[in-house]
Design a protein around this motif. Structure first.
Motif, PDB file in Angstrom:
ATOM      1  N   ASN A 230       0.852  -1.184   0.000  1.00 54.39           N
ATOM      2  CA  ASN A 230       0.000   0.000   0.000  1.00 54.39           C
ATOM      3  C   ASN A 230       0.890   1.236   0.000  1.00 54.39           C
ATOM      4  OD1 ASN A 230      -2.022   1.860   0.197  1.00 54.39           O
ATOM      5  ND2 ASN A 230      -2.831   1.139   2.150  1.00 54.39           N
ATOM      6  N   GLU A 231       0.823   2.022  -1.066  1.00 52.77           N
ATOM      7  CA  GLU A 231       1.636   3.224  -1.193  1.00 52.77           C
ATOM      8  C   GLU A 231       0.829   4.485  -0.900  1.00 52.77           C
ATOM      9  OE1 GLU A 231       3.166   2.765  -5.131  1.00 52.77           O
ATOM     10  OE2 GLU A 231       4.505   1.122  -4.557  1.00 52.77           O
ATOM     11  N   ASP A 232      -0.425   4.319  -0.460  1.00 44.18           N
ATOM     12  CA  ASP A 232      -1.250   5.448  -0.023  1.00 44.18           C
ATOM     13  C   ASP A 232      -1.042   5.692   1.469  1.00 44.18           C
ATOM     14  OD1 ASP A 232      -2.252   5.505  -2.560  1.00 44.18           O
ATOM     15  OD2 ASP A 232      -4.287   4.901  -2.025  1.00 44.18           O
ATOM     16  N   SER A 233      -1.431   6.878   1.906  1.00 45.11           N
ATOM     17  CA  SER A 233      -1.414   7.183   3.332  1.00 45.11           C
ATOM     18  C   SER A 233      -2.464   8.265   3.598  1.00 45.11           C
ATOM     19  CB  SER A 233      -0.034   7.668   3.778  1.00 45.11           C
ATOM     20  OG  SER A 233       0.038   7.752   5.194  1.00 45.11           O
ATOM     21  N   PHE A 234      -2.860   8.407   4.854  1.00 44.56           N
ATOM     22  CA  PHE A 234      -3.846   9.432   5.199  1.00 44.56           C
ATOM     23  C   PHE A 234      -3.612   9.908   6.622  1.00 44.56           C
ATOM     24  CE2 PHE A 234      -5.993   5.522   6.616  1.00 44.56           C
ATOM     25  CZ  PHE A 234      -6.392   5.873   7.890  1.00 44.56           C
ATOM     26  N   ALA A 235      -4.232  11.028   6.948  1.00 45.06           N
ATOM     27  CA  ALA A 235      -4.229  11.547   8.319  1.00 45.06           C
ATOM     28  C   ALA A 235      -5.555  12.259   8.536  1.00 45.06           C
ATOM     29  CB  ALA A 235      -3.066  12.508   8.544  1.00 45.06           C
ATOM     30  N   VAL A 236      -6.228  11.946   9.624  1.00 51.78           N
ATOM     31  CA  VAL A 236      -7.454  12.641  10.011  1.00 51.78           C
ATOM     32  C   VAL A 236      -7.262  13.170  11.426  1.00 51.78           C
ATOM     33  CG1 VAL A 236      -8.972  11.321   8.488  1.00 51.78           C
ATOM     34  CG2 VAL A 236      -8.511  10.475  10.790  1.00 51.78           C
ATOM     35  N   VAL A 256       3.739   7.970  -5.748  1.00 55.06           N
ATOM     36  CA  VAL A 256       3.973   7.781  -7.182  1.00 55.06           C
ATOM     37  C   VAL A 256       4.778   6.501  -7.364  1.00 55.06           C
ATOM     38  CG1 VAL A 256       5.011   8.762  -9.257  1.00 55.06           C
ATOM     39  CG2 VAL A 256       3.886  10.263  -7.593  1.00 55.06           C
ATOM     40  N   SER A 257       4.156   5.472  -7.945  1.00 51.64           N
ATOM     41  CA  SER A 257       4.768   4.142  -7.992  1.00 51.64           C
ATOM     42  C   SER A 257       6.057   4.103  -8.801  1.00 51.64           C
ATOM     43  CB  SER A 257       3.768   3.133  -8.571  1.00 51.64           C
ATOM     44  OG  SER A 257       2.649   2.990  -7.722  1.00 51.64           O
ATOM     45  N   SER A 258       6.187   4.989  -9.791  1.00 52.02           N
ATOM     46  CA  SER A 258       7.396   4.971 -10.611  1.00 52.02           C
ATOM     47  C   SER A 258       8.581   5.615  -9.900  1.00 52.02           C
ATOM     48  CB  SER A 258       7.140   5.697 -11.939  1.00 52.02           C
ATOM     49  OG  SER A 258       6.745   7.035 -11.709  1.00 52.02           O
ATOM     50  N   ALA A 259       8.348   6.248  -8.759  1.00 54.53           N
ATOM     51  CA  ALA A 259       9.416   6.865  -7.976  1.00 54.53           C
ATOM     52  C   ALA A 259       9.923   5.880  -6.937  1.00 54.53           C
ATOM     53  CB  ALA A 259       8.912   8.139  -7.307  1.00 54.53           C
ATOM     54  N   SER A 260      11.052   6.191  -6.344  1.00 50.47           N
ATOM     55  CA  SER A 260      11.580   5.343  -5.282  1.00 50.47           C
ATOM     56  C   SER A 260      10.865   5.653  -3.971  1.00 50.47           C
ATOM     57  CB  SER A 260      13.087   5.556  -5.122  1.00 50.47           C
ATOM     58  OG  SER A 260      13.361   6.903  -4.767  1.00 50.47           O
ATOM     59  N   ARG A 261      10.660   4.646  -3.157  1.00 45.55           N
ATOM     60  CA  ARG A 261      10.064   4.758  -1.820  1.00 45.55           C
ATOM     61  C   ARG A 261       8.774   5.570  -1.808  1.00 45.55           C
ATOM     62  NH1 ARG A 261      15.178   7.503   0.161  1.00 45.55           N
ATOM     63  NH2 ARG A 261      14.134   7.840   2.157  1.00 45.55           N
ATOM     64  N   PRO A 262       7.821   5.245  -2.675  1.00 45.07           N
ATOM     65  CA  PRO A 262       6.569   6.021  -2.698  1.00 45.07           C
ATOM     66  C   PRO A 262       5.757   5.889  -1.428  1.00 45.07           C
ATOM     67  CG  PRO A 262       6.367   4.046  -4.045  1.00 45.07           C
ATOM     68  CD  PRO A 262       7.806   4.147  -3.654  1.00 45.07           C
ATOM     69  N   ASP A 263       5.863   4.747  -0.743  1.00 45.53           N
ATOM     70  CA  ASP A 263       5.118   4.580   0.501  1.00 45.53           C
ATOM     71  C   ASP A 263       5.638   5.516   1.580  1.00 45.53           C
ATOM     72  OD1 ASP A 263       7.488   3.115   0.316  1.00 45.53           O
ATOM     73  OD2 ASP A 263       6.854   1.630   1.804  1.00 45.53           O
TER      74      ASP A 263
END
Length: 488
Positions: A230-236, A256-263
């Motif tokens: 999972n390369e998404d993240s959130f904060a509430v 951005v999956s094509s970038a390094s360390r997107p997570d």
């Protein structure tokens, strides 16, 4: 080239002992395949288990006579076949609608590899309660069956297994307190790489599925069905303005999956933007200005990741060495205003509680498709059907172009639901009308449930990407028609 060998005619069906008609390939009574007659065993036979009859015992038959016959062995065989084992009825059926044959483990004796009976361990019965705890595999609970050991047949004629149940063996010692335990075997220690040292099972990662509910705001993020992480993240979060009125915040970031360390990029951006808002809003900063500053803070946090720590270059040798990057979208509800901000192609939708009113999309994508539509070169349907549609033109990262945070301020005149999401969701509900149709009617009262339903909608649609959505119910008293809107 294989050859076909014709089987001899059978006097009785091996499955039900009924005589088949001449030329039948399947038994008319039970559906047994008469063309696949098992070969006569050349090792020690398995003795049939039957309940002793309440009549004087007959002379003991020879071992050959006790074997369940599959075909007449000789025309002059005087001994009639032994009665077949009475299998318990099965609820399932196979592809030919014939009940699947089932039996209890106690219906057959235990033997070793040489055919000798296994040593009995008296004291257990097949009806004893379970003595081992439930085990779990892949988050599905499987209750261990009762342990059984051999006992003499009781009045009902039931037999227990002759072999001791291996599940009653002494369990592996439990790791020390504070050590992460394997979710599969429940006993092995999990190593730093996320694998059990006892059974080797890969452990679920915390970010594969995340949920959070905080008062009236809730968010759910899921890895999806195609990505390995999972390369998404959130904060509430929520805070208070100087006058004591509440302010609610939701930030959603897509690596951005094509970038390094997107997570890492998405996590750093979401955390930095959230912290900036919680610091500026209580000071009285206008929510739209606070959103702009939060996006700048998020960009700086992602840029800092470009300074690779020692050893990371070797760890990421298989990936492109471009800078970590992500998109960001956020929403603030404060003082009767709805403020949104974004960089990239994640979106904010407005869904009124009264579904007779029109829904709306409150953001514009930083993407190739949006540029084509804005330039009048394509209509929206044509642009988003192109394979280049999701190529983003704005993002957070050290290799991005000049940062241009977008912010907009709205003053809704009616209650509604604010949907903040990544393209992992809106790919399956692109228009405002489609998104409104996917949002459950009670989502404004149960935002966490609503977010779960929307993530499920994306997974049911294919789950090709990570999916993240935050829901913020916006409650206002009706104040007449019209709304104020300012976009920067």
């Amino acid at each position: 080239m294989s050859e076909s060998h014709q089987q001899p005619a059978l006097a009785r069906c091996p499955g039900c002992e009924e005589p088949p008609a001449s030329g039948d390939l399947y038994c008319g009574a039970c559906g047994y395949d008469l063309s696949a007659v098992p070969a006569r065993p050349d090792d020690r036979p398995t003795l049939a288990i039957t309940v002793p009859p309440a009549v004087p015992p007959a002379p003991a038959p020879s071992p050959a006579a006790a074997v369940r016959p599959t075909a007449p062995h000789a025309p002059d065989a005087p001994t009639p076949p032994a009665p077949a084992v009475q299998w318990p009825a099965a609820s399932e059926t196979d592809s030919s609608d014939v009940p699947v044959p089932v039996h209890r483990a106690t219906d057959l004796p235990g033997t070793d590899s040489g055919g000798k009976p296994l040593p009995a361990t008296p004291g257990a019965h097949h009806d004893d309660p379970p003595t081992t705890p439930p085990v779990r595999h892949d988050d599905r609970a499987v209750v261990a069956e009762p342990a059984t050991t051999a006992v003499p047949p009781d009045a009902s004629g039931d037999f227990a297994l002759a072999a001791p149940d291996p599940r009653t063996a002494e369990p592996t010692p439990t790791p020390a307190a504070g050590t992460k335990v394997c979710v599969a075997c429940r006993s092995g220690r999990v190593d730093p790489d996320g694998y059990c040292e006892n059974c080797g099972h890969a452990q679920p990662r915390e970010r594969d599925h995340m949920e959070q509910e905080l008062g009236s705001v809730a968010a759910v993020s899921d890895r999806g069905l195609r990505h390995h992480r999972n390369e998404d993240s959130f904060a509430v979060s929520s805070t208070a303005l100087p006058d004591g009125s509440p302010a609610v915040v939701a930030i959603v970031c897509d690596g951005v999956s094509s970038a390094s360390r997107p997570d890492e990029a998405s996590a750093a951006a979401a955390s930095a933007a959230n912290e900036a808002l919680l610091e500026s809003l209580p000071r009285g900063t206008h929510p739209q200005q606070a959103m702009h500053e939060a996006i700048v803070a998020a960009s700086e946090a992602v840029n800092a990741l470009a300074q690779d720590p020692p050893g990371s270059a070797e760890h990421e040798a298989h990936r492109h060495q471009n800078a970590p990057a992500c998109t960001l979208v956020g929403a603030i509800m404060a003082g009767g205003l709805l403020v949104v901000g974004w960089v990239g192609d994640s979106r904010v939708y407005w869904v009124p509680d009264d579904r007779t009113g029109p829904p709306a999309r409150l953001t514009e994508d930083d993407s190739w498709a949006a540029q084509m539509v804005a330039a009048g070169l394509m209509n929206e349907a044509e642009a988003y059907a192109d394979e280049r549609a999701h190529a983003i033109t704005g993002w957070l990262g050290a290799d991005s172009y000049e940062l241009e945070p977008h912010t907009a301020s709205f003053k809704p005149d009616r209650p509604g639901l604010v949907v903040v999401c990544t393209d992992g969701l809106w790919n399956y509900a692109e228009s405002a009308e489609e998104m409104a149709a996917a949002v459950p009617p009670e989502a404004h009262r149960r935002p966490l449930h609503g977010a779960q339903v929307l993530v499920g909608h994306a997974l049911d649609g294919g789950g090709h990407d990570n999916v993240t959505v935050a829901l913020l119910p916006f409650a206002v008293e009706p104040q007449g028609a019209g709304s104020a809107c300012t976009t920067v």
